[in-house]
Design an enzyme around this catalytic site. Structure first.
Site, PDB file in Angstrom:
ATOM      1  N   ASN A  84      -8.424  -2.609 -10.060  1.00  9.61           N
ATOM      2  CA  ASN A  84      -9.840  -2.392  -9.724  1.00  9.61           C
ATOM      3  C   ASN A  84     -10.375  -1.034 -10.200  1.00  9.61           C
ATOM      4  OD1 ASN A  84      -8.217  -1.279  -7.719  1.00  9.61           O
ATOM      5  ND2 ASN A  84      -9.718  -1.574  -6.105  1.00  9.61           N
TER       6      ASN A  84
ATOM      7  N   GLU B  38      -1.267   3.151  -0.502  1.00  6.33           N
ATOM      8  CA  GLU B  38      -2.717   3.043  -0.304  1.00  6.33           C
ATOM      9  C   GLU B  38      -3.030   1.561  -0.387  1.00  6.33           C
ATOM     10  OE1 GLU B  38      -4.576   5.417   0.571  1.00  6.33           O
ATOM     11  OE2 GLU B  38      -3.451   7.206   0.023  1.00  6.33           O
TER      12      GLU B  38
ATOM     13  N   CYS C  99     -11.112  -0.827  -2.377  1.00  5.08           N
ATOM     14  CA  CYS C  99     -10.420  -0.800  -1.084  1.00  5.08           C
ATOM     15  C   CYS C  99     -11.375  -0.307  -0.021  1.00  5.08           C
ATOM     16  CB  CYS C  99      -9.196   0.083  -1.175  1.00  5.08           C
ATOM     17  SG  CYS C  99      -9.559   1.741  -1.750  1.00  5.08           S
TER      18      CYS C  99
ATOM     19  N   GLU D 297      -3.518  10.702  -0.224  1.00  9.61           N
ATOM     20  CA  GLU D 297      -3.848  11.162  -1.567  1.00  9.61           C
ATOM     21  C   GLU D 297      -5.049  12.092  -1.409  1.00  9.61           C
ATOM     22  OE1 GLU D 297      -4.269   7.688  -4.141  1.00  9.61           O
ATOM     23  OE2 GLU D 297      -2.109   7.745  -4.463  1.00  9.61           O
TER      24      GLU D 297
END
Ligand code: NAD
Length: 486
Positions: free
Chosen positions: A155, A253, A287, A465
């Site tokens: 994505n 993630e 996300c 992150e």
């Protein structure tokens, strides 16, 4: 009619050069046309081994450099990528499907993240504890982990890669990346450009291929000390289990189903605009897309009307077509999945106010398009409420007040992002404290900042992150005790 021509790439970038993978060719499809335009062989276990060995070989020299020197080298390499951004943008659109504008935004952000960590190299510090005993001091060193495997979805192939690559190499690690099997080309060119820009051979390697073969081989490789993964929750859980052998470090993630709460005192126009942008950007394939809206009864009609109008106005088209605001979904499977979630939801209740199917324009027939969709008040246990919807379909529910909104927001296995719209600071603070998620935006679009740690709670992930915190996930600390007195 397609103008796509078949291009080929050997599939890997190892030790500073193109590398020929030995697995079967994987077709690369243009999501806007449905046509295969490239073939790239996937990496076998032996190909992954070659990349990991190259990363291991580069490790000692790279980790011995001054931290600021590593930052300097990364900054120069990032500059070189920036000079070639016009080449990367159409490539990303072609293999991913997103609009040219969104490709440019993505790659600009990916380069920014490299620059951000290059600059932060001077802030990478340990700690000092003086006089632990008379004449005894303690020092906490940070050491790199070693070879890091970075596994990334389709994505946002470049930003999600930079989020891992930048802190990893600044901290002295070397990296082997595996992009999604359907988006290898931008990543391979990105790696070439970084190498041309001065990143030493072996510091960053790429092996493309499938998750089941190439990805698994990377996770299992005994020389890989950490896996930094972005992708779906089920695959993240498998990776965590596999990484347990060898006690490898992981950051995960994973999926999200981010709630947005709109209170009765909100700036309705701004909130509706953020909801539309947050849900339909990148064709809903993010996300941290807004995946559920809970709006107070008093302003619900107004909010629903405005979001519906925005959904209907969005210009859907091929990523490379003039004026397109939303491109196709990435694959036919992805489109069918979203269509199925909407249909299974409408089967049990709710009102469709926009979209609900593919576009009527026959010109778009070959691509994987689905219109921006809004469903109002489906049951709270409908698929659009409980599953992650990875596409342009937004459910909206009326709620009685903040307590109900927060309760509904938290009734999810996910806990990635969340947002609240209110002019009342007390309400905003309550929401920020009580919503179970790694990020809460208050009266703000859902934009991620390199300066702030990002990472999900619950089934949305493990570790962080972004932020200086990212360094904690690419280093080991070592406590050193020094007795200098008698
Ligand atoms: P996915 O989990 O299917 O694939 C992601 C990557 O993992 C791909 O490179 C794939 O080839 C690889 N992979 C698949 N199976 C593997 C295995 N068994 N071993 C090793 N590697 C394997 O995810 P997807 O469907 O491609 O991506 C969409 C998902 O990613 C969504 O759930 C989305 O929410 C999530 N995502 C999360 C974030 C975040 O920061 N939390 C960001 C973007 C996307």
């Amino acid at each position: 009619m397609s103008t796509d021509t078949i291009v080929t790439h050997p599939g890997g970038f190892v030790a500073g050069r193109e590398y020929s993978n030995n697995g079967p060719a994987l077709p690369i499809t243009n999501p806007g046309t449905g046509h295969v335009f490239a073939e790239v062989p996937g990496g076998t276990e032996a190909d992954v081994d070659a990349a990991v060995q190259a990363a291991r070989e580069a490790l000692d020299e790279w980790s011995a450099l001054a931290v600021s020197k590593r930052g300097e080298i990364l900054a120069a390499a990032a500059h070189h990528v920036e000079e070639h951004i016009d080449e990367l943008v159409p490539l990303l659109t072609r293999e991913q499907g997103k609009t040219l504008r969104d490709s440019r935004i993505e790659i600009t952000k990916a380069i920014d993240t490299l620059m951000h960590y290059a600059g932060l190299s001077k802030a990478l510090r340990g700690a000092h504890a003086p006089n632990l005993d008379p004449g005894v001091d303690g020092t906490v060193l940070r050491r790199p982990l070693g070879v890091v495997g970075a596994i990334v979805p389709w994505n946002f192939p470049t930003t999600l890669l930079s989020n891992k690559l930048a802190p990893a190499v600044v901290a002295g690690n070397t990296v082997v990346a595996k992009p999604a099997g359907t988006t290898p080309l931008t990543t391979l060119r990105y790696a070439e450009l970084l190498a041309e820009g001065g990143l030493p051979a072996g510091v960053f390697n790429v092996v493309t291929g499938s998750g089941s073969v190439t990805g698994t081989a990377l996770v299992k490789h005994p020389l890989v000390r950490k896996i930094a993964f972005t992708g779906s929750t089920p695959v993240g859980e498998q990776i965590m289990a596999l990484a347990a052998r060898g006690t490898k470090r992981v950051t995960l993630e994973l999926g999200g189903s981010d709630p947005m709460i709109i209170c009765d005192d909100a700036d309705v126009a701004a909130a509706a605009s953020a909801a539309s942008m947050g849900r339909f950007y990148n064709c809903g394939q993010a996300c941290l897309a807004i995946k559920r809206v809970y709006v107070f009864d008093a302003v619900a009609d107004e909010v629903i009307e405005q979001i519906t109008a925005k959904a209907k106005r969005l210009k859907v088209g091929r990523g490379d077509a003039e004026g397109s605001q939303m491109g196709p979904l990435h694959t036919a499977v992805q489109r069918d999945e979203v269509a199925g979630q909407v249909q299974r939801t409408l089967d049990v209740g709710g009102t469709l106010t926009a979209g609900g199917g593919p576009p009527e324009d026959p010109e778009l027939g070959g691509g994987f398009f689905y219109m921006p969709t809004v469903v109002v008040d489906p049951p709270h246990d409908a698929p659009m409420a409980t599953e992650e919807v990875f596409g342009p379909a937004l459910p909206i529910w009326r709620v009685s007040g903040l307590d109900e909104a927060i309760e509904r927001a938290n009734a999810s296995q996910f806990g990635l992002g969340s947002s609240v719209w209110t002019r009342d600071l007390h309400r905003a603070r309550q929401a920020a404290e009580r919503i179970e998620a790694g990020y809460t935006w208050i009266n703000s679009r859902t934009k991620v900042y390199d300066e702030l740690p990002f990472g999900g709670w619950k089934s949305s992930g493990y570790g962080k992150e972004h932020g200086e915190e990212a360094f904690d996930f690419y280093t080991e600390t070592k406590s050193v005790v020094i007795r200098s007195g008698p």
